[in-house]
Design a protein around this motif. Structure first.
Motif, mmCIF file in Angstrom:
data_model
loop_
_atom_site.group_PDB
_atom_site.id
_atom_site.type_symbol
_atom_site.label_atom_id
_atom_site.label_comp_id
_atom_site.label_asym_id
_atom_site.label_seq_id
_atom_site.Cartn_x
_atom_site.Cartn_y
_atom_site.Cartn_z
ATOM 1 N N GLU A 89 -4.906 2.734 -23.391
ATOM 2 C CA GLU A 89 -6.149 2.350 -24.062
ATOM 3 C C GLU A 89 -7.359 2.595 -23.147
ATOM 4 N N GLU A 118 -15.047 -2.194 -31.384
ATOM 5 C CA GLU A 118 -15.136 -3.548 -31.947
ATOM 6 C C GLU A 118 -14.901 -4.608 -30.885
ATOM 7 N N MET A 119 -14.051 -4.293 -29.895
ATOM 8 C CA MET A 119 -13.759 -5.232 -28.803
ATOM 9 C C MET A 119 -14.928 -5.336 -27.818
ATOM 10 N N LYS A 176 -11.234 0.358 -32.709
ATOM 11 C CA LYS A 176 -10.852 -0.992 -32.266
ATOM 12 C C LYS A 176 -11.461 -1.308 -30.906
ATOM 13 N N LEU A 177 -11.467 -0.329 -29.997
ATOM 14 C CA LEU A 177 -12.067 -0.541 -28.680
ATOM 15 C C LEU A 177 -13.559 -0.834 -28.795
ATOM 16 N N LEU A 203 -11.272 -9.108 -21.080
ATOM 17 C CA LEU A 203 -10.403 -8.453 -22.050
ATOM 18 C C LEU A 203 -9.288 -7.719 -21.327
#
Length: 76
Positions: A67, A31-32, A28-29, A61
């Motif tokens: 995270e 993709e961000m 996910k990171l 962001l």
């Protein structure tokens, strides 16, 4: 070249990402926009270990400390 996690940076500091931990949140990171080679800058940190505001190539962001600790970096 000393590697450290993005969670160790203070507002105003710049970092270059060298890796993202293999973790459920790692994909996910990426993709961000937190992928190896990307330069990022810490803009703000909320009090009491609150989230970070990160400039990742023009996009601002937000990341929680856990995270940010998954992102391995070096200084710019």
């Amino acid at each position: 070249m000393v590697k450290k996690s993005l969670a160790n940076y203070r507002p105003g500091e710049c970092a270059q990402i060298v890796g993202v931990a293999e973790h459920a949140m790692g994909a996910k990171l990426i993709e961000m926009g937190f992928y190896p080679g990307k330069q990022v800058k810490v803009l703000f940190r909320a009090p009491f270990n609150g989230p970070f505001a990160i400039d990742a190539g023009g996009a601002v962001l937000s990341l929680r400390e856990d995270e940010a600790s998954l992102i391995e970096t070096i200084d710019c």
